[in-house]
Scaffold this motif. Structure first.
Motif, PDB file in Angstrom:
ATOM      1  N   ALA A   1       2.770   7.665   4.098  1.00  0.00           N
ATOM      2  CA  ALA A   1       3.303   6.452   3.481  1.00  0.00           C
ATOM      3  C   ALA A   1       4.827   6.458   3.497  1.00  0.00           C
ATOM      4  O   ALA A   1       5.469   5.442   3.798  1.00  0.00           O
ATOM      5  CB  ALA A   1       2.783   6.309   2.056  1.00  0.00           C
ATOM      6  N   TYR A   2       5.404   7.620   3.171  1.00  0.00           N
ATOM      7  CA  TYR A   2       6.868   7.722   3.165  1.00  0.00           C
ATOM      8  C   TYR A   2       7.426   7.520   4.581  1.00  0.00           C
ATOM      9  O   TYR A   2       8.405   6.789   4.789  1.00  0.00           O
ATOM     10  CB  TYR A   2       7.314   9.078   2.628  1.00  0.00           C
ATOM     11  N   THR A   3       6.801   8.170   5.563  1.00  0.00           N
ATOM     12  CA  THR A   3       7.269   8.043   6.942  1.00  0.00           C
ATOM     13  C   THR A   3       7.170   6.602   7.411  1.00  0.00           C
ATOM     14  O   THR A   3       8.061   6.093   8.099  1.00  0.00           O
ATOM     15  CB  THR A   3       6.451   8.950   7.875  1.00  0.00           C
ATOM     16  N   TRP A   4       6.096   5.935   7.022  1.00  0.00           N
ATOM     17  CA  TRP A   4       5.924   4.547   7.449  1.00  0.00           C
ATOM     18  C   TRP A   4       7.027   3.673   6.841  1.00  0.00           C
ATOM     19  O   TRP A   4       7.632   2.842   7.558  1.00  0.00           O
ATOM     20  CB  TRP A   4       4.550   4.005   7.030  1.00  0.00           C
ATOM     21  N   LEU A   5       7.321   3.825   5.552  1.00  0.00           N
ATOM     22  CA  LEU A   5       8.367   3.019   4.917  1.00  0.00           C
ATOM     23  C   LEU A   5       9.732   3.298   5.537  1.00  0.00           C
ATOM     24  O   LEU A   5      10.524   2.367   5.762  1.00  0.00           O
ATOM     25  CB  LEU A   5       8.400   3.289   3.416  1.00  0.00           C
ATOM     26  N   MET A   6      10.020   4.556   5.801  1.00  0.00           N
ATOM     27  CA  MET A   6      11.277   4.913   6.438  1.00  0.00           C
ATOM     28  C   MET A   6      11.362   4.264   7.822  1.00  0.00           C
ATOM     29  O   MET A   6      12.374   3.666   8.202  1.00  0.00           O
ATOM     30  CB  MET A   6      11.391   6.430   6.555  1.00  0.00           C
ATOM     31  N   GLY A   7      10.295   4.396   8.595  1.00  0.00           N
ATOM     32  CA  GLY A   7      10.287   3.815   9.942  1.00  0.00           C
ATOM     33  C   GLY A   7      10.396   2.307   9.928  1.00  0.00           C
ATOM     34  O   GLY A   7      11.097   1.712  10.764  1.00  0.00           O
TER      35      GLY A   7
ATOM     36  N   ASP B   1      -3.181   3.954   9.009  1.00  0.00           N
ATOM     37  CA  ASP B   1      -4.618   3.954   8.748  1.00  0.00           C
ATOM     38  C   ASP B   1      -4.899   3.433   7.337  1.00  0.00           C
ATOM     39  O   ASP B   1      -3.981   3.184   6.548  1.00  0.00           O
ATOM     40  CB  ASP B   1      -5.221   5.351   8.962  1.00  0.00           C
ATOM     41  N   SER B   2      -6.144   3.276   7.023  1.00  0.00           N
ATOM     42  CA  SER B   2      -6.526   2.609   5.777  1.00  0.00           C
ATOM     43  C   SER B   2      -6.308   3.457   4.532  1.00  0.00           C
ATOM     44  O   SER B   2      -6.275   2.939   3.414  1.00  0.00           O
ATOM     45  CB  SER B   2      -8.002   2.181   5.843  1.00  0.00           C
ATOM     46  N   ASN B   3      -6.168   4.769   4.700  1.00  0.00           N
ATOM     47  CA  ASN B   3      -6.037   5.645   3.528  1.00  0.00           C
ATOM     48  C   ASN B   3      -4.945   6.696   3.762  1.00  0.00           C
ATOM     49  O   ASN B   3      -5.232   7.896   3.857  1.00  0.00           O
ATOM     50  CB  ASN B   3      -7.383   6.320   3.223  1.00  0.00           C
TER      51      ASN B   3
ATOM     52  N   ARG C   1       0.835  -1.203   0.000  1.00  0.00           N
ATOM     53  CA  ARG C   1       0.000   0.000   0.000  1.00  0.00           C
ATOM     54  C   ARG C   1       0.871   1.255   0.000  1.00  0.00           C
ATOM     55  O   ARG C   1       0.653   2.190  -0.782  1.00  0.00           O
ATOM     56  CB  ARG C   1      -0.909   0.001   1.235  1.00  0.00           C
ATOM     57  N   CYS C   2       1.892   1.274   0.837  1.00  0.00           N
ATOM     58  CA  CYS C   2       2.738   2.465   0.939  1.00  0.00           C
ATOM     59  C   CYS C   2       3.633   2.648  -0.285  1.00  0.00           C
ATOM     60  O   CYS C   2       3.811   3.778  -0.771  1.00  0.00           O
ATOM     61  CB  CYS C   2       3.590   2.390   2.203  1.00  0.00           C
ATOM     62  N   THR C   3       4.208   1.574  -0.800  1.00  0.00           N
ATOM     63  CA  THR C   3       5.073   1.720  -1.980  1.00  0.00           C
ATOM     64  C   THR C   3       4.253   2.136  -3.198  1.00  0.00           C
ATOM     65  O   THR C   3       4.734   2.896  -4.046  1.00  0.00           O
ATOM     66  CB  THR C   3       5.834   0.412  -2.270  1.00  0.00           C
ATOM     67  N   ASP C   4       3.021   1.657  -3.297  1.00  0.00           N
ATOM     68  CA  ASP C   4       2.164   2.071  -4.415  1.00  0.00           C
ATOM     69  C   ASP C   4       1.887   3.569  -4.360  1.00  0.00           C
ATOM     70  O   ASP C   4       1.865   4.258  -5.402  1.00  0.00           O
ATOM     71  CB  ASP C   4       0.845   1.295  -4.391  1.00  0.00           C
ATOM     72  N   ILE C   5       1.692   4.106  -3.169  1.00  0.00           N
ATOM     73  CA  ILE C   5       1.433   5.543  -3.014  1.00  0.00           C
ATOM     74  C   ILE C   5       2.661   6.342  -3.417  1.00  0.00           C
ATOM     75  O   ILE C   5       2.568   7.337  -4.147  1.00  0.00           O
ATOM     76  CB  ILE C   5       1.022   5.860  -1.565  1.00  0.00           C
TER      77      ILE C   5
END
Length: 553
Positions: free
Chosen positions: A482-488, A474-476, A417-421
């Protein structure tokens, strides 16, 4: 107690990096590496070294196999093969097994093989000579059993029923035991102290006095103080205290034998070789330090004046060898130093019974890693969670499969989900971190760092921060979240899940491995294909061929 390397807060540069060297106990080269090994000291130390590197410290590591240990002779005799050839073959197999789980060391050697042997002999003799010069050696006779397995032509050194040939009842806990150790209570004993002694290759026919070298530490409570300095946990200290209450600050350093590293003295009445669970065990670490020094051009990390932070690790069966044999050898001379931390773990069981190479009750690391499309990152997480740090734990295949599939499914969904964003963003668009999510990331990084503290290590708790991070999206999410989540995820997950996290780190425009100091330094560059977590769900049919009795060693 020496202070552990400092772990700075997330996004704060480490301006005072420590030099760290990790040397887990060697593996006996009488079989491959199984998941009991992997989930114990070796995955544990792999996670620790990645954690320290992530924090900006300079970390190097070394590991060896022991081709001289008596159980190598036992298996070589059973299979009618040269012990050196058998040991080196298993060394190669062990290297493959560990690497297949992403467990890597800067150097992994067979010190008994080829050109390594001379280096190993040199450091071993330097240790024994230093102990002798310091007055820490005691030569005395010990009664050893002799069996009828040989003939009149068998050399005296090979007639002794010791090591893997010797079976008995532990004199402390009365469990079935053998060699010089009890795996149930961790005690070390001399054969004449054991109850119900038997030969596993014949019949004991006599007991003969044999003069060997023993370590003798004279300063009162020196070992106990050293254990406190190395932050040894209370349960393992108690094993050591029980030993020295019964036997004093002494331990065997040599045994009679022909296959091993000889050390000569006019005091001996037979050829003596260094004992695998004291002098030779420490020599393996000294060998690693010497090898590292050659590569780095610096003094050995084990040199007495070195500032390098030394970390060792082993299982409960090596408690006395490490606490008395290795630590005692370090204290008993002036050339080499002791470990700053030694981490012990209990046994991992498989379906209720201890992993055992000799009984074939194992899952070989290299075999499970070859299950088609298995995700090694997820397997590492599952193994870390059952690391037997506080007590014995049990690997139940169905539970392993269920846990593996749950983590895989959740990880794949969130990562995709995050990489697609991020992929959908314009190529030139800048990425930024989300301040609210960074608060959560800071908390989870601190939580994980506490679990991986060198003062109270709990690798089994390290995945909690990763799984909580998986749940906090979250779901959206927008592109910033998304970037912060991938980095973390790259930073929190790297010690446990190096493949996917390094791939994400590089895709997000960073070099090398994930660094905590770079958590708030986004890059607008993205290179290569979009990382996906590899692997598929597992079934019982995938694991069944790896279970005991279905895999040839």
């Amino acid at each position: 107690m020496r202070r552990s390397p400092i772990i700075t807060p997330l996004s704060v540069a480490n301006t005072n990096p420590a030099d760290v060297y990790i040397s887990p106990v060697n593996l006996t080269a009488n079989g491959r590496a199984h998941l009991g090994h992997a989930a114990g000291p070796f995955l544990r130390m792999d996670v620790v070294q990645r954690h320290l590197k992530r924090a900006g410290h300079h970390v190097r590591s070394g590991l060896t196999t022991d081709g001289f240990e008596n159980h190598v002779l036992v298996r070589a005799a059973r299979e009618n093969i040269d012990p050196s050839d058998l040991a080196h073959g298993f060394h190669v197999g062990i290297a493959h097994d560990l690497a297949s789980l992403g467990i890597v060391f800067d150097h992994f050697d067979d010190p008994a093989h080829g050109k390594n042997l001379q280096r190993f002999s040199n450091v071993s003799h330097a240790l024994m000579d230093a102990l002798s010069a310091a007055g820490s050696l005691e030569f005395r006779a010990a009664r050893l059993p002799v069996d009828d397995a040989g003939s009149a032509l068998t050399p005296t050194e090979e007639r002794f029923c010791i090591g893997g040939w010797f079976g008995a009842t532990c004199p402390v806990c009365e469990a079935s035991a053998g060699s010089f150790f009890c795996e149930q209570c961790g005690d070390h004993f001399e054969p004449d102290e054991a109850r119900n002694p038997v030969s596993r290759r014949g019949r004991i026919v006599e007991w003969t006095d044999n003069i060997s070298a023993f370590l003798s530490i004279t300063r009162n409570d020196q070992l106990v103080r050293a254990w406190d300095d190395a932050a040894i946990e209370p349960g393992f200290v108690e094993i050591g205290r029980r030993y020295i209450a019964r036997k004093g600050q002494r331990m065997r350093l040599t045994v009679p034998g022909l296959h091993g590293l000889a050390w000569n003295s006019q005091q001996f009445n037979t050829r003596q070789i260094l004992f695998s669970y004291s002098s030779l065990l420490y020599a393996h670490s000294l060998y690693c330090g010497h090898k590292d020094a050659e590569a780095s051009g610096t003094p050995s990390a084990f040199a007495r004046n070195s500032d390098t932070f030394l970390i060792g690790a082993t299982g409960i069966d090596n408690t006395i060898p490490m606490l008395v044999g290795v630590t005692g050898c370090a204290l008993g001379q002036e050339s080499f130093r002791q470990f700053d931390r030694i981490f012990f773990n209990h046994f991992l069981r498989l379906n209720g019974s201890k992993f055992s190479t000799s009984r074939g009750h194992v899952i070989w690391a290299g075999e499970i890693a070859q299950v088609p499309d298995i995700c090694i990152d997820i397997l590492r997480v599952c193994l870390s969670e059952i690391c037997p740090e506080e007590a014995e734990t049990d690997l139940i295949p169905k539970q392993l499969i269920d846990r593996y599939n749950a983590i895989l499914d959740k990880s794949a969904v969130v990562i995709n989900r995050c990489t697609d964003i991020i992929k959908a963003m314009p190529a030139s668009a800048a990425c930024h971190v989300d301040d609210a999510m960074m608060i959560t990331l800071n908390r989870l990084y601190s939580q994980q760092s506490a679990a991986l503290s060198l003062d109270h290590l709990r690798v089994s708790h390290a995945s909690r921060s990763v799984t909580e991070w998986l749940d906090c999206l979250d779901s959206n999410p927008n592109h910033q979240i998304a970037y912060t989540w991938l980095m973390g995820f790259s930073i929190l997950g790297w010690p446990l899940m190096p493949r996917i996290t390094e791939a994400l780190w590089h895709w997000l425009g960073h070099e090398g491995h994930p660094l905590a100091a770079c958590a708030t330094r986004p890059s607008s560059e993205r290179s290569g294909s979009v990382p996906r977590i590899d692997g598929r769900s597992l079934t019982a049919a995938d694991i069944d061929p790896c279970l005991p009795g279905k895999v040839v060693q």
